[in-house]
Motif scaffolding. Structure first.
Motif, PDB file in Angstrom:
ATOM      1  N   GLY A  18       0.791  -1.224   0.000  1.00  0.00           N
ATOM      2  CA  GLY A  18       0.000   0.000   0.000  1.00  0.00           C
ATOM      3  C   GLY A  18       0.823   1.274   0.000  1.00  0.00           C
ATOM      4  N   ASP A  19       0.632   2.093   1.035  1.00  0.00           N
ATOM      5  CA  ASP A  19       1.278   3.409   1.135  1.00  0.00           C
ATOM      6  C   ASP A  19       2.552   3.385   1.972  1.00  0.00           C
ATOM      7  OD1 ASP A  19      -0.900   5.470  -0.006  1.00  0.00           O
ATOM      8  OD2 ASP A  19      -1.923   3.860   1.069  1.00  0.00           O
ATOM      9  N   THR A  20       3.145   2.216   2.118  1.00  0.00           N
ATOM     10  CA  THR A  20       4.290   2.062   3.012  1.00  0.00           C
ATOM     11  C   THR A  20       5.427   3.025   2.705  1.00  0.00           C
ATOM     12  OG1 THR A  20       3.834  -0.260   3.533  1.00  0.00           O
ATOM     13  CG2 THR A  20       6.113   0.481   3.751  1.00  0.00           C
ATOM     14  N   VAL A  21       5.848   3.113   1.452  1.00  0.00           N
ATOM     15  CA  VAL A  21       7.008   3.939   1.121  1.00  0.00           C
ATOM     16  C   VAL A  21       6.758   5.399   1.466  1.00  0.00           C
ATOM     17  CG1 VAL A  21       8.474   4.774  -0.754  1.00  0.00           C
ATOM     18  CG2 VAL A  21       7.831   2.350  -0.659  1.00  0.00           C
ATOM     19  N   GLU A  22       5.626   5.918   1.060  1.00  0.00           N
ATOM     20  CA  GLU A  22       5.315   7.334   1.316  1.00  0.00           C
ATOM     21  C   GLU A  22       5.180   7.596   2.821  1.00  0.00           C
ATOM     22  OE1 GLU A  22       3.767   5.314  -0.738  1.00  0.00           O
ATOM     23  OE2 GLU A  22       4.116   6.152  -2.737  1.00  0.00           O
ATOM     24  N   MET A  23       4.481   6.703   3.517  1.00  0.00           N
ATOM     25  CA  MET A  23       4.291   6.886   4.962  1.00  0.00           C
ATOM     26  C   MET A  23       5.606   6.785   5.707  1.00  0.00           C
ATOM     27  SD  MET A  23       0.741   4.750   5.583  1.00  0.00           S
ATOM     28  CE  MET A  23       0.998   4.705   7.373  1.00  0.00           C
ATOM     29  N   ALA A  24       6.429   5.829   5.337  1.00  0.00           N
ATOM     30  CA  ALA A  24       7.701   5.624   6.032  1.00  0.00           C
ATOM     31  C   ALA A  24       8.623   6.820   5.854  1.00  0.00           C
ATOM     32  CB  ALA A  24       8.365   4.348   5.537  1.00  0.00           C
ATOM     33  N   LYS A  25       8.683   7.334   4.635  1.00  0.00           N
ATOM     34  CA  LYS A  25       9.559   8.479   4.386  1.00  0.00           C
ATOM     35  C   LYS A  25       9.050   9.733   5.084  1.00  0.00           C
ATOM     36  CE  LYS A  25      11.504   7.008  -0.054  1.00  0.00           C
ATOM     37  NZ  LYS A  25      11.612   7.312  -1.509  1.00  0.00           N
ATOM     38  N   ARG A  26       7.758   9.964   5.038  1.00  0.00           N
ATOM     39  CA  ARG A  26       7.189  11.175   5.635  1.00  0.00           C
ATOM     40  C   ARG A  26       7.315  11.172   7.150  1.00  0.00           C
ATOM     41  NH1 ARG A  26       2.544  10.464   4.113  1.00  0.00           N
ATOM     42  NH2 ARG A  26       1.466   9.981   6.043  1.00  0.00           N
ATOM     43  N   VAL A  63      13.776   3.472   2.123  1.00  0.00           N
ATOM     44  CA  VAL A  63      13.033   3.224   3.356  1.00  0.00           C
ATOM     45  C   VAL A  63      13.955   2.588   4.399  1.00  0.00           C
ATOM     46  CG1 VAL A  63      11.195   1.802   4.351  1.00  0.00           C
ATOM     47  CG2 VAL A  63      10.813   3.014   2.207  1.00  0.00           C
ATOM     48  N   ASN A  64      13.796   2.982   5.647  1.00  0.00           N
ATOM     49  CA  ASN A  64      14.531   2.364   6.753  1.00  0.00           C
ATOM     50  C   ASN A  64      13.856   1.044   7.094  1.00  0.00           C
ATOM     51  OD1 ASN A  64      16.054   1.767   9.033  1.00  0.00           O
ATOM     52  ND2 ASN A  64      14.932   3.181  10.364  1.00  0.00           N
ATOM     53  N   ALA A  65      14.429  -0.066   6.631  1.00  0.00           N
ATOM     54  CA  ALA A  65      13.767  -1.358   6.753  1.00  0.00           C
ATOM     55  C   ALA A  65      14.596  -2.344   7.565  1.00  0.00           C
ATOM     56  CB  ALA A  65      13.488  -1.940   5.372  1.00  0.00           C
TER      57      ALA A  65
END
Length: 227
Positions: free
Chosen positions: A55-63, A83-85
């Motif tokens: 879903g929106d993981t990349v955008e949410m994680a970065k923001r 992304v910090n994974a």
């Protein structure tokens, strides 16, 4: 600990001041009550790489500068995107500051579809998640069919709350999910992964009413409970 459901397979856990999201499929999810742009996440846990779970993981994680915990191949793929994974894999567990995460088996697929490139990226094995914090244990089965080692998950863990897919076609249907509920022996069971698309339309209340030896809760998007 507060736990809320937000349509499809999206679950939010609030524990010790930390906002944790599981499978935050928000944009394009007509069953959710959330908006990706104003969703605060400190941690994101992913079960597998299908678009309706990443879903929106990349955008949410970065923001939000959020930590993403995912199976190794998926974590690596997201890491390539900045992304910090934290990578994990099935059978492994890790004690984080916010709680303990363990990945379990799930019988499904796992690949991310890059529609703009018409390419499917393999993202490793799918998983379920056992999350423990504040003395409470939550099991999110991810996407899976019925398999007998669900009994083992129930034997290993005292599960307070389980989220089980009921949509059929891509995952367990209601009948198999009811059997899974017996096997995992959770105090409470919440159905997920239904009614997002026509092919997975189901009646969550009928599923809940069919359960034996456990309390079923047909949560609607935005509903919250405390453990």
């Amino acid at each position: 600990m507060k736990v809320s459901y937000h349509g499809h397979s999206v679950v939010k856990i609030e524990t010790n001041g930390t906002n944790i999201f599981i499978d935050p499929f928000i944009t394009g999810n007509e069953t959710t009550d959330l908006k990706a742009d104003d969703t605060k996440a400190d941690v994101i846990l992913l079960t597998h790489g299908h678009n309706d779970h990443v879903g929106d993981t990349v955008e949410m994680a970065k923001r939000n500068d959020a930590l993403v915990v995912a199976p190794f191949e998926l974590a690596t793929y997201l890491g390539f995107q900045g992304v910090n994974a934290h990578p994990m894999h099935i059978g492994g567990k890790h004690e984080f500051a916010f709680g303990r995460v363990e990945l379990t088996q799930a019988f499904h697929g796992s690949a991310y579809t890059e529609e703009e490139n018409q390419r499917i990226v393999y993202t490793g094995m799918p998983a379920g998640i056992v999350f423990t914090a504040e003395g409470k244990t939550i099991y999110h089965a991810g996407d899976t069919g019925l398999f007998s080692d669900l009994k083992l998950i129930g034997e290993k863990h005292n599960i307070d709350l389980a989220f089980l897919p009921i949509g059929d076609n891509f995952t367990m249907g209601p009948e198999d999910a009811a059997l899974a509920a017996e096997w995992v022996k959770a105090d409470k069971v919440v159905p997920i992964h239904f009614n997002t698309f026509p092919v997975i339309e189901q009646d969550p209340q009928a599923f809940v009413d069919s359960l034996k030896n456990t309390e079923g809760i047909a949560m609607k998007a935005g509903d919250e409970l405390e453990l």
